[in-house]
Design an enzyme around this catalytic site. Structure first.
Site, mmCIF file in Angstrom:
data_model
loop_
_atom_site.group_PDB
_atom_site.id
_atom_site.type_symbol
_atom_site.label_atom_id
_atom_site.label_comp_id
_atom_site.label_asym_id
_atom_site.label_seq_id
_atom_site.Cartn_x
_atom_site.Cartn_y
_atom_site.Cartn_z
ATOM 1 N N ASN A 183 -2.372 -2.394 13.164
ATOM 2 C CA ASN A 183 -3.819 -2.211 13.040
ATOM 3 C C ASN A 183 -4.315 -0.959 13.750
ATOM 4 O OD1 ASN A 183 -3.568 -4.563 11.700
ATOM 5 N ND2 ASN A 183 -4.641 -5.838 13.193
ATOM 6 N N SER A 210 0.824 -1.216 0.000
ATOM 7 C CA SER A 210 0.000 0.000 0.000
ATOM 8 C C SER A 210 0.854 1.261 0.000
ATOM 9 C CB SER A 210 -0.946 0.001 1.204
ATOM 10 O OG SER A 210 -0.233 -0.210 2.401
ATOM 11 N N SER A 217 -12.723 27.297 -27.618
ATOM 12 C CA SER A 217 -12.805 26.078 -28.416
ATOM 13 C C SER A 217 -11.672 26.084 -29.438
ATOM 14 C CB SER A 217 -14.159 26.034 -29.125
ATOM 15 O OG SER A 217 -14.070 25.308 -30.332
ATOM 16 N N THR A 270 -39.682 27.046 -11.477
ATOM 17 C CA THR A 270 -39.972 25.656 -11.118
ATOM 18 C C THR A 270 -40.053 24.926 -12.455
ATOM 19 O OG1 THR A 270 -42.375 25.897 -11.208
ATOM 20 C CG2 THR A 270 -41.349 26.311 -9.074
ATOM 21 N N HIS A 271 -39.596 23.714 -12.504
ATOM 22 C CA HIS A 271 -39.545 22.930 -13.762
ATOM 23 C C HIS A 271 -38.747 23.671 -14.839
ATOM 24 C CE1 HIS A 271 -42.987 20.678 -12.030
ATOM 25 N NE2 HIS A 271 -43.399 21.888 -11.677
ATOM 26 N N GLU A 316 -18.646 23.108 -15.435
ATOM 27 C CA GLU A 316 -18.923 21.765 -15.966
ATOM 28 C C GLU A 316 -18.041 20.717 -15.284
ATOM 29 O OE1 GLU A 316 -18.663 21.847 -20.282
ATOM 30 O OE2 GLU A 316 -19.853 23.667 -20.305
ATOM 31 N N LYS A 355 -16.353 30.843 -29.273
ATOM 32 C CA LYS A 355 -16.768 30.194 -28.023
ATOM 33 C C LYS A 355 -16.084 30.717 -26.774
ATOM 34 C CE LYS A 355 -19.073 26.370 -28.302
ATOM 35 N NZ LYS A 355 -20.249 26.137 -27.514
ATOM 36 N N ASN A 397 -16.568 29.119 -23.015
ATOM 37 C CA ASN A 397 -17.318 28.038 -22.359
ATOM 38 C C ASN A 397 -17.160 28.025 -20.838
ATOM 39 O OD1 ASN A 397 -18.191 27.075 -24.856
ATOM 40 N ND2 ASN A 397 -16.345 25.843 -25.110
ATOM 41 N N LYS A 452 -8.262 3.777 1.485
ATOM 42 C CA LYS A 452 -7.431 4.963 1.265
ATOM 43 C C LYS A 452 -7.510 5.623 -0.103
ATOM 44 C CE LYS A 452 -4.315 3.227 4.707
ATOM 45 N NZ LYS A 452 -5.098 1.941 4.786
ATOM 46 N N TYR A 469 -9.684 -6.559 12.438
ATOM 47 C CA TYR A 469 -9.013 -6.051 11.247
ATOM 48 C C TYR A 469 -8.995 -7.096 10.137
ATOM 49 C CZ TYR A 469 -5.575 -4.270 7.988
ATOM 50 O OH TYR A 469 -4.961 -3.833 6.835
HETATM 51 N N1 ARG Z 1 -1.357 -1.292 4.976
HETATM 52 C C1 ARG Z 1 -2.258 -1.753 5.961
HETATM 53 C C2 ARG Z 1 -3.596 -0.978 5.851
HETATM 54 O O1 ARG Z 1 -3.611 0.000 5.188
HETATM 55 C C3 ARG Z 1 -1.678 -1.542 7.315
HETATM 56 C C4 ARG Z 1 -2.173 -2.464 8.360
HETATM 57 C C5 ARG Z 1 -1.593 -3.816 8.171
HETATM 58 N N2 ARG Z 1 -2.030 -4.734 9.156
HETATM 59 C C6 ARG Z 1 -1.980 -6.052 8.978
HETATM 60 N N3 ARG Z 1 -2.433 -6.758 9.924
HETATM 61 N N4 ARG Z 1 -1.584 -6.570 7.867
HETATM 62 O O2 ARG Z 1 -4.596 -1.368 6.379
#
Ligand code: ARG
Length: 445
Positions: free
Chosen positions: A109, A22, A276, A154-155, A289, A282, A284, A324, A316
């Protein structure tokens, strides 16, 4: 380099390793991770769980690592599993055995639960500030346009006259509610998960009140299993952001409509409109948007998070790592959109004469004619019927209600209409008469 491995005979395969990592996206959490580790180390020292020398070494070096990352003297390498592994490894490389004591009484965790919460909390505070700026801009426009008349719809059909001030006040209310939703979320989020360990706390005599206070939380969380697996606060925050985006998209849509050639209610300054490549004429409303277009990212994140958490057993599970990427994107997107909407609103020229002229057609004072007739003692339902006929007459003669001669009115209304009707149904009187709380005449007072 891995934070685990003792019980494995073989190395994780390269493909599984990459799939599991990660670091590519959680490197964003370096500040929160270091902050959390410093608070943890301070607490370990205070509780005599690790000795003072080791704790001081850890704390100083973590501060140094933070500086080095910020000055780009230390680049977060993608070779590590996650940001927690990276920082702990660097710490151990730099200070040796003392660094190996940091993780006493802690798990990744509760560490990641804390990092995400800290990140969300600071993003929420930032979003709130941006929202305040937008509210101030809207408020300035509200004060400026109390006498700028325009049709209310309205509408998307002309309905009754309002002021631009009144129209923008509606958005003020929406963004005010968003602000209060954010503060509710902040209030519920403000509990520190650090100390929950992997799921069942720890045998060390840690002081969770101390770390909670040190990290700026109101208090520690209550249940260790909930602490490591809860992401409600994040879902709630992304929900708040979704509503903000929904509000921004409604305003964007109106800006786009008002900016269209046939409406011509507004002009967007050159600095905030685009051209454009083929059509030289144009100009825009791309900014509006794009805000409208970006809503999907945020709604998508909400559904993604709800789905990730659905049916997830305690405590966990690695699924939680999926909290994330999309959330980071959603948070960034919303802040950008609030910011640019504020800029856009400050770069609009309101064509007040066009707005006023636009009240001339569409019979927007038809309700006022009915109300005039009611004042003469006719029940509203009958008055409504009469005005319907009056409108037909106007259409037949190609006249507006203010132009229709008195005798046409009186043929339909049996002689009860007097000359004062023309003032009564004028734009100004129509708005001024709507003095009750929440109405356009009230907000222009
Ligand atoms: N990269 C993990 C997460 O974002 C970190 C926690 C990892 N914990 C584990 N028991 N593998 O959740």
């Amino acid at each position: 380099m891995k934070l685990w491995g003792g019980r494995f005979k073989k190395k994780l395969s390269d493909d599984a390793n990459i799939f599991n990592q990660s670091i590519f996206f959680d490197k964003k959490l370096y500040k929160e991770d270091i902050k959390g580790s410093i608070a943890h180390a301070k607490m370990l020292k205070k509780q005599n769980i690790i000795d003072t020398n080791d704790a001081d070494l850890i704390i100083n070096e973590l501060n140094q690592i933070l500086k080095d990352i910020e000055n780009e003297n230390l680049i977060i390498s993608n070779e590590y599993e996650d940001i927690h592994s990276f920082i702990e490894n660097i710490l151990i490389d730099r200070i040796g055995d003392a660094g190996k004591k940091l993780h006493t009484g802690r798990s990744r965790n509760d560490q990641v639960a804390l990092d995400m919460k800290l990140f969300t909390k600071s993003d929420l505070i930032d979003t709130n500030l941006k929202l305040k700026q937008l509210l101030e801009t809207i408020n300035n426009l509200i004060k400026k346009h109390k006498k700028t008349y325009m049709p209310g719809f309205t509408h998307l059909r002309k309905a009754q006259p309002i002021t631009l001030s009144h129209h923008l006040s509606a958005y003020y209310e929406m963004f005010k509610r968003d602000e209060s939703r954010l503060s509710d979320t902040l209030n519920r989020l403000d509990e520190c998960p650090l100390g929950a360990g992997a799921l069942a706390g720890t045998i060390y005599p840690i002081d969770r009140d101390f770390t909670a206070k040190e990290l700026g939380f109101k208090k520690p969380t209550n249940n260790s299993m909930d602490s490591v697996s809860d992401r409600d606060y994040l879902i709630e925050y992304i929900f708040d952001l979704s509503i903000i985006m929904m509000h921004l998209s409604r305003l964007s849509e109106e800006i786009i409509i008002w900016n269209s050639d046939d409406y011509n209610y507004i002009n967007i300054n050159d600095e905030y409109s685009t051209g454009s490549s083929i059509m030289p004429q144009k100009k825009n409303p791309d900014i509006a948007e794009l805000i409208r277009g970006k809503v999907g990212r945020v709604y998508g994140t909400l559904i993604q998070l709800l789905t990730t958490l659905k049916s997830l057993p305690l405590a966990y599970n690695k699924d939680l790592q999926e909290d994330k990427e999309m959330s980071f994107d959603a948070m960034k997107t919303v802040k950008n959109c609030i910011y640019i909407m504020d800029k856009l609103l400050n770069n609009i020229t309101w064509n007040t004469e066009v707005l006023k002229k636009s009240c001339k057609n569409g019979f927007i004072n038809a309700t006022d004619v009915a109300d005039y007739i009611v004042k003469k003692g006719i029940p509203f339902r009958d008055a409504h019927e009469m005005v319907g006929k009056i409108i037909l007459k106007c259409e037949e003669k190609n006249l507006s209600l203010d132009e229709l001669p008195l005798n046409d009115y009186n043929t339909i209304c049996n002689g009860i209409i007097e000359n004062d009707i023309y003032d009564f149904i004028s734009l100004q009187t129509s708005i001024n008469n709507r003095k009750i709380k929440g109405a356009p005449g009230y907000s222009t007072l």
